[in-house]
Design a protein around this motif. Structure first.
Motif, short mmCIF file in Angstrom:
data_model
loop_
_atom_site.label_atom_id
_atom_site.label_comp_id
_atom_site.label_asym_id
_atom_site.label_seq_id
_atom_site.Cartn_x
_atom_site.Cartn_y
_atom_site.Cartn_z
N ALA A 1 0.76 17.71 -8.34
CA ALA A 1 -0.63 18.09 -8.63
C ALA A 1 -1.00 19.40 -7.93
N TYR A 2 -0.34 19.66 -6.80
CA TYR A 2 -0.64 20.89 -6.04
C TYR A 2 -0.34 22.13 -6.88
N ALA A 3 0.77 22.08 -7.63
CA ALA A 3 1.13 23.22 -8.48
C ALA A 3 0.07 23.43 -9.56
N ILE B 1 -3.08 22.42 -9.44
CA ILE B 1 -4.35 22.81 -8.80
C ILE B 1 -4.33 24.29 -8.42
N LYS B 2 -3.29 24.70 -7.73
CA LYS B 2 -3.26 26.09 -7.22
C LYS B 2 -3.08 27.09 -8.37
N GLY B 3 -2.28 26.71 -9.38
CA GLY B 3 -2.16 27.59 -10.56
C GLY B 3 -3.53 27.76 -11.21
N ALA C 1 -17.83 25.01 7.42
CA ALA C 1 -18.34 24.01 6.48
C ALA C 1 -17.22 23.04 6.14
N ASP C 2 -17.38 21.80 6.58
CA ASP C 2 -16.27 20.85 6.45
C ASP C 2 -16.81 19.45 6.18
N LEU C 3 -16.01 18.67 5.49
CA LEU C 3 -16.35 17.26 5.26
C LEU C 3 -16.43 16.53 6.59
N GLY D 1 -9.76 22.88 9.67
CA GLY D 1 -8.33 22.63 9.49
C GLY D 1 -7.45 23.71 10.11
N LEU D 2 -6.15 23.60 9.83
CA LEU D 2 -5.15 24.51 10.44
C LEU D 2 -5.46 25.98 10.13
N LEU D 3 -5.57 26.31 8.85
CA LEU D 3 -5.81 27.71 8.48
C LEU D 3 -7.27 28.08 8.73
N GLY D 4 -8.16 27.12 8.50
CA GLY D 4 -9.60 27.38 8.69
C GLY D 4 -9.89 27.88 10.09
N PRO E 1 -8.85 18.97 0.11
CA PRO E 1 -9.05 17.54 -0.12
C PRO E 1 -7.78 16.93 -0.71
N ARG E 2 -7.43 15.74 -0.31
CA ARG E 2 -6.33 15.02 -0.97
C ARG E 2 -6.48 13.52 -0.73
N THR E 3 -5.93 12.76 -1.67
CA THR E 3 -6.02 11.31 -1.59
C THR E 3 -5.01 10.78 -0.55
N GLY F 1 -13.52 21.23 -7.15
CA GLY F 1 -14.36 21.51 -5.98
C GLY F 1 -14.46 23.00 -5.73
N TYR F 2 -13.33 23.71 -5.78
CA TYR F 2 -13.34 25.17 -5.59
C TYR F 2 -14.20 25.83 -6.68
N CYS F 3 -14.00 25.35 -7.93
CA CYS F 3 -14.73 25.96 -9.06
C CYS F 3 -16.24 25.74 -8.91
N LYS G 1 -22.02 20.19 7.48
CA LYS G 1 -21.28 19.20 6.69
C LYS G 1 -21.31 19.62 5.23
N LEU G 2 -20.14 19.66 4.61
CA LEU G 2 -20.04 20.02 3.20
C LEU G 2 -18.91 19.23 2.56
N ASP G 3 -19.22 18.63 1.42
CA ASP G 3 -18.18 18.01 0.59
C ASP G 3 -18.05 18.86 -0.66
N ILE G 4 -16.94 19.60 -0.77
CA ILE G 4 -16.81 20.53 -1.90
C ILE G 4 -16.69 19.79 -3.24
N ALA G 5 -16.43 18.48 -3.18
CA ALA G 5 -16.29 17.71 -4.42
C ALA G 5 -17.64 17.24 -4.95
N GLY H 1 4.67 28.62 3.07
CA GLY H 1 4.59 27.52 4.03
C GLY H 1 4.22 28.02 5.42
N VAL H 2 3.26 27.35 6.04
CA VAL H 2 2.80 27.73 7.37
C VAL H 2 3.34 26.70 8.37
N PHE H 3 3.90 27.20 9.47
CA PHE H 3 4.48 26.28 10.46
C PHE H 3 3.40 25.42 11.11
N1 LIG Z 1 -0.83 24.93 5.54
C1 LIG Z 1 -0.05 25.53 4.64
O1 LIG Z 1 1.18 25.64 4.80
C2 LIG Z 1 -0.66 26.10 3.39
C3 LIG Z 1 0.15 26.88 2.54
C4 LIG Z 1 -0.39 27.40 1.38
C5 LIG Z 1 -1.72 27.16 1.09
N2 LIG Z 1 -2.49 26.39 1.91
C6 LIG Z 1 -3.88 26.16 1.54
O2 LIG Z 1 -4.72 26.58 2.60
C7 LIG Z 1 -5.89 25.77 2.61
C8 LIG Z 1 -6.07 25.14 3.98
O3 LIG Z 1 -4.93 24.36 4.28
P1 LIG Z 1 -4.69 23.72 5.73
O4 LIG Z 1 -3.22 23.56 5.87
O5 LIG Z 1 -5.46 24.46 6.75
O6 LIG Z 1 -5.33 22.27 5.52
P2 LIG Z 1 -5.80 21.21 6.63
O7 LIG Z 1 -5.49 19.87 6.08
O8 LIG Z 1 -5.27 21.56 7.97
O9 LIG Z 1 -7.38 21.39 6.67
C9 LIG Z 1 -8.15 21.10 5.54
C10 LIG Z 1 -9.61 20.95 5.95
O10 LIG Z 1 -10.34 20.64 4.73
C11 LIG Z 1 -11.30 19.64 5.06
N3 LIG Z 1 -11.69 18.93 3.83
C12 LIG Z 1 -10.99 17.98 3.16
N4 LIG Z 1 -11.68 17.56 2.09
C13 LIG Z 1 -12.83 18.29 2.06
C14 LIG Z 1 -13.96 18.30 1.20
N5 LIG Z 1 -14.03 17.49 0.13
N6 LIG Z 1 -14.97 19.17 1.47
C15 LIG Z 1 -14.91 19.97 2.55
N7 LIG Z 1 -13.88 19.99 3.42
C16 LIG Z 1 -12.86 19.15 3.18
C17 LIG Z 1 -10.61 18.76 6.09
O11 LIG Z 1 -11.57 17.99 6.83
C18 LIG Z 1 -9.86 19.78 6.92
O12 LIG Z 1 -10.65 20.25 8.00
C19 LIG Z 1 -5.71 24.76 1.48
O13 LIG Z 1 -6.31 25.27 0.30
C20 LIG Z 1 -4.22 24.71 1.30
O14 LIG Z 1 -3.85 24.29 0.01
C21 LIG Z 1 -1.98 25.86 3.06
#
Ligand SMILES: NC(=O)c1ccc[n+]([C@@H]2O[C@H](COP(=O)([O-])OP(=O)(O)OC[C@H]3O[C@@H](n4cnc5c(N)ncnc54)[C@H](O)[C@@H]3O)[C@@H](O)[C@H]2O)c1
Length: 263
Positions: free
Chosen positions: A173-175, A177-179, A39-41, A19-22, A99-101, A126-128, A67-71, A206-208
């Motif tokens: 739900a984000y509040a 979850i993160k809390g 490690a990603d879904l 993902g973006l931050l990953g 992960p999100r629906t 999943g994190y826990c 491949k990893l599903d944290i859930a 917030g990340v651009f």
């Molecule tokens: N982007 C932001 O502005 C921001 C701000 C604060 C916190 N965060 C946190 O940083 C983290 C990364 O956010 P991001 O913006 O890079 O997200 P993103 O959506 O860009 O990437 C998320 C990655 O998680 C993977 N993923 C989804 N479900 C999964 C599962 N069940 N098992 C394994 N992998 C799975 C997706 O395939 C994706 O590659 C998250 O915890 C998010 O809450 C992000």
């Protein structure tokens, strides 16, 4: 000092690494010398990132996709088995998946109970679960660093005015979850401290990422640094907590928000 920031001879797993931050976190950890497992879904996306990084780092064979599903408890255990079988006992585990629906982003009063439960289960639980499995591996190894991705919205309530005139909102739900993740991080740090396992959180603002212009403008008025975050801002904080330079830091929440939460 250079040595204590080095991640040479360390193995790092980054969940949600595609993902973006990953992607930024992986780049930072690889730059500092770590062997990194993405490690990603979404295995295909993780493999594309791994291949791109291999090219960028001159085919250094220290980046791989998994491949990893944290859930899924089974998926977490299978991933840890795979790593152990290849001699990759993780020194660093970054819980960064998101992960999100499909209906993520509904206003609070419209969120179906099943959706709420599913998001809390996949993300927070999943994190826990990942922590539960990997902390025991690290305890047996006698050391380790777990980093949980939090958020400013696990710390403070949202300023809804920044979303006005856009399709965006901050999901309720984000509040929750993160809390929960931030509180759990402190619990785990206390529990595993005696075994040399450090557990910390990074809470980005917030990340651009190409958001709506009006949102970016309104958002940027608030933090004292007057801009949104960059993935690299967050990655640097993760790399610091992963390294031996943070060797006496545990249970901490390193906030990377340009000052959003201090005013
Ligand atoms: N982007 C932001 O502005 C921001 C701000 C604060 C916190 N965060 C946190 O940083 C983290 C990364 O956010 P991001 O913006 O890079 O997200 P993103 O959506 O860009 O990437 C998320 C990655 O998680 C993977 N993923 C989804 N479900 C999964 C599962 N069940 N098992 C394994 N992998 C799975 C997706 O395939 C994706 O590659 C998250 O915890 C998010 O809450 C992000």
């Amino acid at each position: 000092m250079q040595n204590i920031f080095s991640l040479q001879q360390k193995v790092a797993v980054v969940t949600g690494g595609a993902g973006l931050l990953g992607r930024a976190i992986i780049k930072a950890l690889v730059s500092l010398g770590a062997d990194v497992i993405i490690a990603d879904l979404d295995l295909a996306a993780a493999q594309i990132i791994a291949d791109a990084m291999l090219r960028e780092f001159d085919n250094d064979p220290k980046i791989s996709a998994l491949k990893l599903d944290i859930a899924s408890e089974d998926s977490i255990l299978a991933s840890i088995d795979t790593l152990a079988n290849t001699g990759h006992f993780p020194d660093i585990w970054v819980n960064n998946a998101y992960p999100r629906t499909d209906d993520w982003g509904l206003v609070f009063e419209k969120i179906p109970a099943a959706s709420w439960r599913c998001n809390v289960d996949k993300h927070m639980n999943g994190y826990c679960l990942c922590c539960q499995k990997i902390a025991e591996v690290m305890k047996n190894e006698g050391h380790g660093s777990i980093i949980n991705m939090g958020s400013i919205y696990g710390m403070v309530g949202p300023d809804f005015s920044i979303y006005e005139g856009t399709e965006m909102t901050m999901p309720a739900a984000y509040a929750a979850i993160k809390g929960g993740i931030l509180s759990f991080t402190r619990y785990l740090a206390a529990y595993y401290g005696p075994y040399g396992v450090r557990v910390n959180a990074v809470s980005p603002g917030g990340v651009f990422n190409g958001q709506d212009v009006s949102f970016v403008t309104e958002y940027s008025k608030k933090p004292p640094m007057r801009r949104m975050g960059k993935p690299e801002d967050v990655a640097a904080a993760v790399a610091f907590l992963a390294s031996d330079s943070a060797g006496y830091i545990t249970g901490h929440n390193l906030v990377v928000d340009g000052g959003w939460t201090i005013i």
